[in-house]
Write a protein that holds these residues in place. Structure first.
Motif, PDB file in Angstrom:
ATOM      1  N   PRO A 294       5.903  17.164  27.914  1.00  0.00           N
ATOM      2  CA  PRO A 294       5.083  17.542  29.613  1.00  0.00           C
ATOM      3  C   PRO A 294       4.283  18.246  28.834  1.00  0.00           C
ATOM      4  CG  PRO A 294       7.721  17.525  29.303  1.00  0.00           C
ATOM      5  CD  PRO A 294       7.657  17.227  28.024  1.00  0.00           C
ATOM      6  N   ILE A 295       3.018  17.843  29.584  1.00  0.00           N
ATOM      7  CA  ILE A 295       1.854  18.725  28.395  1.00  0.00           C
ATOM      8  C   ILE A 295       1.037  19.039  30.136  1.00  0.00           C
ATOM      9  CG2 ILE A 295       0.012  18.990  27.622  1.00  0.00           C
ATOM     10  CD1 ILE A 295       1.254  17.220  25.756  1.00  0.00           C
ATOM     11  N   VAL A 296       0.876  19.944  30.237  1.00  0.00           N
ATOM     12  CA  VAL A 296       0.678  20.454  31.970  1.00  0.00           C
ATOM     13  C   VAL A 296      -0.737  21.725  31.857  1.00  0.00           C
ATOM     14  CG1 VAL A 296       0.305  20.591  34.516  1.00  0.00           C
ATOM     15  CG2 VAL A 296       2.724  19.439  33.750  1.00  0.00           C
ATOM     16  N   THR A 297      -2.143  21.623  32.875  1.00  0.00           N
ATOM     17  CA  THR A 297      -3.437  22.173  33.088  1.00  0.00           C
ATOM     18  C   THR A 297      -3.235  22.750  34.236  1.00  0.00           C
ATOM     19  OG1 THR A 297      -4.948  23.375  31.664  1.00  0.00           O
ATOM     20  CG2 THR A 297      -4.967  21.397  32.243  1.00  0.00           C
ATOM     21  N   CYS A 298      -4.253  23.830  34.926  1.00  0.00           N
ATOM     22  CA  CYS A 298      -4.686  23.807  35.937  1.00  0.00           C
ATOM     23  C   CYS A 298      -5.651  23.094  35.394  1.00  0.00           C
ATOM     24  CB  CYS A 298      -4.743  25.388  35.962  1.00  0.00           C
ATOM     25  SG  CYS A 298      -5.326  26.499  34.631  1.00  0.00           S
ATOM     26  N   ALA A 299      -6.059  22.605  36.976  1.00  0.00           N
ATOM     27  CA  ALA A 299      -7.659  21.891  36.799  1.00  0.00           C
ATOM     28  C   ALA A 299      -8.620  22.249  36.597  1.00  0.00           C
ATOM     29  CB  ALA A 299      -6.941  20.600  38.417  1.00  0.00           C
ATOM     30  N   HIS A 300      -8.866  23.466  37.261  1.00  0.00           N
ATOM     31  CA  HIS A 300     -10.265  23.650  36.882  1.00  0.00           C
ATOM     32  C   HIS A 300     -10.064  24.205  35.385  1.00  0.00           C
ATOM     33  CE1 HIS A 300      -8.180  27.869  36.412  1.00  0.00           C
ATOM     34  NE2 HIS A 300      -7.499  27.936  37.120  1.00  0.00           N
ATOM     35  N   GLY A 301     -11.449  24.667  35.630  1.00  0.00           N
ATOM     36  CA  GLY A 301     -11.900  25.603  33.845  1.00  0.00           C
ATOM     37  C   GLY A 301     -11.766  26.253  33.397  1.00  0.00           C
ATOM     38  N   THR A 302     -13.010  26.774  32.657  1.00  0.00           N
ATOM     39  CA  THR A 302     -12.685  28.367  31.836  1.00  0.00           C
ATOM     40  C   THR A 302     -13.220  29.372  32.517  1.00  0.00           C
ATOM     41  OG1 THR A 302     -15.077  27.750  31.209  1.00  0.00           O
ATOM     42  CG2 THR A 302     -12.583  27.187  29.104  1.00  0.00           C
ATOM     43  N   ALA A 303     -14.104  28.859  34.473  1.00  0.00           N
ATOM     44  CA  ALA A 303     -14.722  29.867  34.809  1.00  0.00           C
ATOM     45  C   ALA A 303     -15.262  30.939  34.185  1.00  0.00           C
ATOM     46  CB  ALA A 303     -13.670  30.623  35.763  1.00  0.00           C
ATOM     47  N   TYR A 304     -16.236  30.824  33.081  1.00  0.00           N
ATOM     48  CA  TYR A 304     -16.901  31.671  31.754  1.00  0.00           C
ATOM     49  C   TYR A 304     -17.487  32.438  33.194  1.00  0.00           C
ATOM     50  CZ  TYR A 304     -16.649  29.257  27.808  1.00  0.00           C
ATOM     51  OH  TYR A 304     -16.532  28.088  26.480  1.00  0.00           O
ATOM     52  N   ASP A 305     -17.736  32.336  34.160  1.00  0.00           N
ATOM     53  CA  ASP A 305     -18.862  33.724  35.348  1.00  0.00           C
ATOM     54  C   ASP A 305     -17.993  34.405  35.117  1.00  0.00           C
ATOM     55  OD1 ASP A 305     -17.664  31.551  36.250  1.00  0.00           O
ATOM     56  OD2 ASP A 305     -18.853  31.405  37.824  1.00  0.00           O
ATOM     57  N   ILE A 306     -17.037  34.451  35.548  1.00  0.00           N
ATOM     58  CA  ILE A 306     -16.208  35.136  36.143  1.00  0.00           C
ATOM     59  C   ILE A 306     -14.645  35.917  35.380  1.00  0.00           C
ATOM     60  CG2 ILE A 306     -15.575  34.857  38.652  1.00  0.00           C
ATOM     61  CD1 ILE A 306     -13.459  33.347  38.551  1.00  0.00           C
ATOM     62  N   ALA A 307     -15.331  35.549  33.723  1.00  0.00           N
ATOM     63  CA  ALA A 307     -14.055  35.991  32.908  1.00  0.00           C
ATOM     64  C   ALA A 307     -14.649  37.411  32.890  1.00  0.00           C
ATOM     65  CB  ALA A 307     -14.460  34.750  31.486  1.00  0.00           C
ATOM     66  N   GLY A 308     -13.479  37.697  31.837  1.00  0.00           N
ATOM     67  CA  GLY A 308     -13.157  39.422  31.721  1.00  0.00           C
ATOM     68  C   GLY A 308     -13.163  40.188  33.600  1.00  0.00           C
ATOM     69  N   LYS A 309     -13.209  39.529  34.458  1.00  0.00           N
ATOM     70  CA  LYS A 309     -13.449  40.837  35.863  1.00  0.00           C
ATOM     71  C   LYS A 309     -12.472  40.924  36.144  1.00  0.00           C
ATOM     72  CE  LYS A 309     -18.453  39.416  36.246  1.00  0.00           C
ATOM     73  NZ  LYS A 309     -19.240  38.350  37.230  1.00  0.00           N
ATOM     74  N   GLY A 310     -11.052  39.505  36.104  1.00  0.00           N
ATOM     75  CA  GLY A 310      -9.903  40.446  36.537  1.00  0.00           C
ATOM     76  C   GLY A 310      -9.925  39.678  37.946  1.00  0.00           C
ATOM     77  N   ILE A 311     -10.855  39.051  38.386  1.00  0.00           N
ATOM     78  CA  ILE A 311     -10.503  38.245  39.753  1.00  0.00           C
ATOM     79  C   ILE A 311      -9.898  36.451  40.271  1.00  0.00           C
ATOM     80  CG2 ILE A 311     -12.077  39.926  40.871  1.00  0.00           C
ATOM     81  CD1 ILE A 311     -14.277  37.859  40.253  1.00  0.00           C
ATOM     82  N   VAL A 312      -9.837  36.363  38.744  1.00  0.00           N
ATOM     83  CA  VAL A 312      -9.119  34.869  38.978  1.00  0.00           C
ATOM     84  C   VAL A 312      -8.064  34.731  39.100  1.00  0.00           C
ATOM     85  CG1 VAL A 312      -8.011  34.804  36.089  1.00  0.00           C
ATOM     86  CG2 VAL A 312      -9.008  32.458  37.608  1.00  0.00           C
ATOM     87  N   LYS A 313      -7.938  33.455  40.265  1.00  0.00           N
ATOM     88  CA  LYS A 313      -6.340  33.327  41.014  1.00  0.00           C
ATOM     89  C   LYS A 313      -5.523  32.519  39.927  1.00  0.00           C
ATOM     90  CE  LYS A 313      -8.662  32.879  45.545  1.00  0.00           C
ATOM     91  NZ  LYS A 313      -8.737  31.986  46.834  1.00  0.00           N
ATOM     92  N   THR A 314      -4.494  32.843  39.811  1.00  0.00           N
ATOM     93  CA  THR A 314      -3.284  32.452  39.145  1.00  0.00           C
ATOM     94  C   THR A 314      -3.127  31.164  39.762  1.00  0.00           C
ATOM     95  OG1 THR A 314      -1.266  34.068  39.769  1.00  0.00           O
ATOM     96  CG2 THR A 314      -2.947  34.354  38.330  1.00  0.00           C
ATOM     97  N   SER A 315      -3.020  30.449  41.501  1.00  0.00           N
ATOM     98  CA  SER A 315      -2.174  29.623  41.836  1.00  0.00           C
ATOM     99  C   SER A 315      -2.385  28.270  40.799  1.00  0.00           C
ATOM    100  CB  SER A 315      -2.869  28.962  43.064  1.00  0.00           C
ATOM    101  OG  SER A 315      -4.181  28.879  43.043  1.00  0.00           O
ATOM    102  N   ALA A 316      -3.153  27.583  40.572  1.00  0.00           N
ATOM    103  CA  ALA A 316      -2.977  26.800  40.072  1.00  0.00           C
ATOM    104  C   ALA A 316      -2.444  26.697  38.267  1.00  0.00           C
ATOM    105  CB  ALA A 316      -4.637  26.236  39.628  1.00  0.00           C
ATOM    106  N   PHE A 317      -2.636  27.778  37.582  1.00  0.00           N
ATOM    107  CA  PHE A 317      -1.832  27.342  36.284  1.00  0.00           C
ATOM    108  C   PHE A 317      -0.139  27.948  36.884  1.00  0.00           C
ATOM    109  CE2 PHE A 317      -0.352  29.433  32.520  1.00  0.00           C
ATOM    110  CZ  PHE A 317      -0.514  28.552  31.860  1.00  0.00           C
ATOM    111  N   GLU A 318      -0.166  28.597  38.206  1.00  0.00           N
ATOM    112  CA  GLU A 318       1.745  28.813  37.860  1.00  0.00           C
ATOM    113  C   GLU A 318       2.265  27.633  38.394  1.00  0.00           C
ATOM    114  OE1 GLU A 318       2.017  30.828  41.787  1.00  0.00           O
ATOM    115  OE2 GLU A 318       0.237  32.384  41.048  1.00  0.00           O
ATOM    116  N   ASN A 319       1.421  26.779  39.444  1.00  0.00           N
ATOM    117  CA  ASN A 319       2.274  25.409  39.994  1.00  0.00           C
ATOM    118  C   ASN A 319       2.010  24.367  38.289  1.00  0.00           C
ATOM    119  OD1 ASN A 319       1.740  25.533  42.293  1.00  0.00           O
ATOM    120  ND2 ASN A 319      -0.269  24.620  42.620  1.00  0.00           N
TER     121      ASN A 319
END
Length: 333
Positions: A294-319
């Motif tokens: 079983p190998i799963v990841t969030c469908a979105h990417g690395t989101a370099y534009d918001i990385a380090g800002k602490g605003i990323v949503k966690t819902s996809a990784f939760e799923n």
């Protein structure tokens, strides 16, 4: 906790949002509801993610999975392989790619050794992996190589209890028709069927997409449905796969989202991705269908534009964690 699956959590590309996501969920206690988590990576990178998110993550540094206790701290199999002072948010680097490749191999080896029951990875950067020497077009092909897996495999996308797989993927639209063969379509159907069964759906209902407008209008607007797709659907049903269609793209997902199917098999990449991302961009996950673990990841990417800002949503990784845990219970434990 004792009966829950042990799920490895790979931090992902350190310049992206992966470490923040994993740190946020470790801090709020999410993992313990679904699995026994083990972070795979450098503890300093997890600390970096925690700092960016403004949270505190109590860690249990371990040298092997057997040392994990899961007593109010998240176990970290510390690789000591990436100094955060060398990591710049939003920057593609060969070094990040090398760490990614090493951690995917570590997780694969741990699964083979039956020390973990599956794993999730934070968003990766394929270009960074290629710069680091990856000879494969994607992490899925790299994982298949690590597992020495020769049976059908590929991405399965999931949103809101609907699963999709595709017959062709990262190729130009002008090449889609010539790449639609009975073998490739049947492979996609088989992959969807087996992956859904591994998640506990006993007799998955698959809706199959047409290629042409209005399903080809009985050959007036293309013959792929008549010559290739319909014969493959008949073959699938003869083989015990419950497949229906082909349905024109403009009605397929209307039927799918109202619950007529458990999964959808599309003919090309955007045919399914547009529908899924409109339905739930922040919720979608990608499953490494067909592989032994079983190998799963969030469908979105690395989101370099918001990385380090602490605003990323966690819902996809939760799923992703929920799905890896669910699949581990049904197919590994």
């Amino acid at each position: 906790m004792e009966m829950k699956p042990i799920i490895g959590l790979i931090l992902g590309d350190a310049s992206g949002v992966g470490p923040e996501i994993i740190a946020k969920l470790a801090a709020n206690g999410f993992y313990k509801e679904h699995c026994r988590p083990v972070v795979l990576g450098d503890a300093r990178i997890l600390e970096m993610g925690a700092k960016a998110s403004g949270v505190t993550v109590p860690m249990e540094i371990i040298g092997s999975i057997s040392e994990a206790t899961w007593e109010n701290r998240i176990p970290v199999l510390d690789q000591k392989n990436q100094d955060p002072s060398t990591v710049a948010y939003g920057t593609l680097t060969k070094e990040n790619g090398k760490v990614t490749l090493d951690l995917l191999k570590l997780a694969t080896d741990l699964f083979k050794a039956k020390e973990i029951h599956g794993f999730c990875f934070g968003p990766l950067n394929k270009s960074a992996m290629i710069e680091a020497g990856c000879a494969f077009e994607s992490e899925h092909h790299y994982l298949a190589h690590l597992f020495e897996h020769t049976a059908p495999f590929g991405e399965i996308n999931h949103v809101d209890n609907l699963w999709t797989t595709r017959t062709t993927s990262h190729i130009p639209i002008k090449e889609v028709s010539e790449n639609l063969t009975e073998n490739k379509i049947f492979r996609a159907m088989t992959l969807a069927h087996e992956t859904l069964k591994a998640a506990g759906i006993e007799n998955p209902r698959l809706g199959v997409a047409a290629l042409n407008p209005h399903g080809g209008e009985h050959g007036k607007c293309g013959r792929e449905e008549i010559d290739v797709i319909e014969p493959t659907i008949r073959k699938a049903n003869e083989e015990g796969i419950h497949a229906m269609g082909p349905y024109p793209s403009d009605i397929l997902f209307i039927k799918a989202f109202r619950g007529d199917f458990d999964g959808v098999v599309t003919m090309y990449h955007d045919q399914g991705q547009i529908a899924l991302k409109l339905k739930g961009f922040d919720q979608g996950i990608t499953i490494a269908g067909g592989l032994p673990a079983p190998i799963v990841t969030c469908a979105h990417g690395t989101a370099y534009d918001i990385a380090g800002k602490g605003i990323v949503k966690t819902s996809a990784f939760e799923n992703a964690v929920k799905m890896a845990s669910r699949m581990a219970v049904h197919s590994v434990l």
